[in-house]
Design an enzyme around this catalytic site. Structure first.
Site, short mmCIF file in Angstrom:
data_model
loop_
_atom_site.label_atom_id
_atom_site.label_comp_id
_atom_site.label_asym_id
_atom_site.label_seq_id
_atom_site.Cartn_x
_atom_site.Cartn_y
_atom_site.Cartn_z
N ASP A 9 -0.34 -5.68 0.37
CA ASP A 9 -1.62 -5.96 -0.26
C ASP A 9 -1.46 -7.26 -1.02
O ASP A 9 -0.48 -7.45 -1.75
CB ASP A 9 -2.00 -4.84 -1.25
CG ASP A 9 -2.50 -3.60 -0.55
OD1 ASP A 9 -3.18 -3.72 0.48
OD2 ASP A 9 -2.21 -2.49 -1.04
N LEU A 31 4.15 -14.11 -23.95
CA LEU A 31 4.87 -13.94 -22.69
C LEU A 31 5.32 -15.31 -22.19
O LEU A 31 4.55 -16.27 -22.21
CB LEU A 31 3.96 -13.31 -21.64
CG LEU A 31 3.46 -11.91 -21.94
CD1 LEU A 31 2.39 -11.50 -20.94
CD2 LEU A 31 4.61 -10.91 -21.92
N GLU A 32 6.54 -15.39 -21.72
CA GLU A 32 7.06 -16.62 -21.14
C GLU A 32 6.64 -16.64 -19.67
O GLU A 32 6.83 -15.64 -18.97
CB GLU A 32 8.59 -16.64 -21.31
CG GLU A 32 9.20 -18.01 -21.16
CD GLU A 32 9.38 -18.42 -19.71
OE1 GLU A 32 9.27 -19.63 -19.43
OE2 GLU A 32 9.64 -17.55 -18.87
N GLU A 89 -5.30 0.34 -8.91
CA GLU A 89 -5.60 0.90 -10.23
C GLU A 89 -4.32 1.18 -11.03
O GLU A 89 -4.26 0.93 -12.23
CB GLU A 89 -6.41 2.20 -10.08
CG GLU A 89 -7.74 2.02 -9.38
CD GLU A 89 -7.70 2.07 -7.85
OE1 GLU A 89 -8.78 2.14 -7.24
OE2 GLU A 89 -6.60 2.02 -7.26
N CYS A 106 0.86 -1.17 0.00
CA CYS A 106 0.00 0.00 0.00
C CYS A 106 0.91 1.23 0.00
O CYS A 106 1.80 1.34 0.86
CB CYS A 106 -0.90 0.02 1.22
SG CYS A 106 -1.83 1.55 1.40
#
Length: 131
Positions: free
Chosen positions: A54, A69-70, A89, A47
Site C-alpha cells: 500500500d 521530532l528529528e 486506520e 495490506c
C-alpha cells in the site's frame, strides 16, 4: 541501535518498535515554534490481508511541548513500516501514539492517505491531546 549515523546511508530498521525508540532518542529541544508539519509522500506498508504493498502519504502535525521530532529519525521510523502489515486506520493511530511516546507534544494529528486501490482511496486521522 544506539543512534542514527550522522552521515551516510541509514541502516534498515528491524521493526516499528525499534524505530520508535530511535524516534525518541533522536528528539531535540524545541525552539520557540507553535506548530510543525511533516509530510512523507513516499510511505509504504503492506495490506494485512493480501500482503500487497500500500502506497501513500503520512502527515504529522504537532504542537511541541519540550521536544521536536528529528526529520531523519522520522524517515527511519516510517521506513520501518515497509514490511509491516497494517490497516490504514491502525497506522494513523499507532503513529500518533508513537509521536506522543517520543516527544509528548501538546497535541498531534496524524493523517494517513492511502492511494487508490480497487477504486477506493482512504484517509485515516488520529488526534491526541494532552489532558
Amino acid at each position: 541501535m544506539t543512534a542514527l549515523p550522522p552521515t551516510g546511508p541509514l541502516p534498515r530498521p528491524k521493526s516499528p518498535a525499534e524505530a520508535r525508540e530511535v524516534l525518541k532518542r533522536e528528539a531535540f529541544p524545541a525552539p520557540d515554534v507553535q506548530r510543525i508539519h511533516l509530510e512523507a509522500t513516499e510511505f509504504t506498508s503492506l495490506c494485512p490481508r493480501t500482503g500487497q504493498p500500500d502506497f501513500g502519504t503520512v502527515e504529522i502535525d504537532y504542537e511541541p511541548a519540550g521536544h521536536c521530532l528529528e526529520s531523519k529519525a522520522v524517515k527511519y521510523y516510517l521506513w520501518s513500516y515497509r514490511d509491516e502489515g497494517a490497516f490504514c486506520e491502525t497506522l494513523a493511530a499507532r503513529i500518533a501514539d508513537d509521536v506522543v511516546y517520543a516527544i509528548g507534544p501538546r497535541s498531534v494529528t496524524v493523517r494517513v492517505h492511502q492511494r487508490v486501490r480497487g477504486g477506493i482511496a482512504l484517509v485515516a486521522e488520529a488526534t491526541r491531546t494532552r489532558a
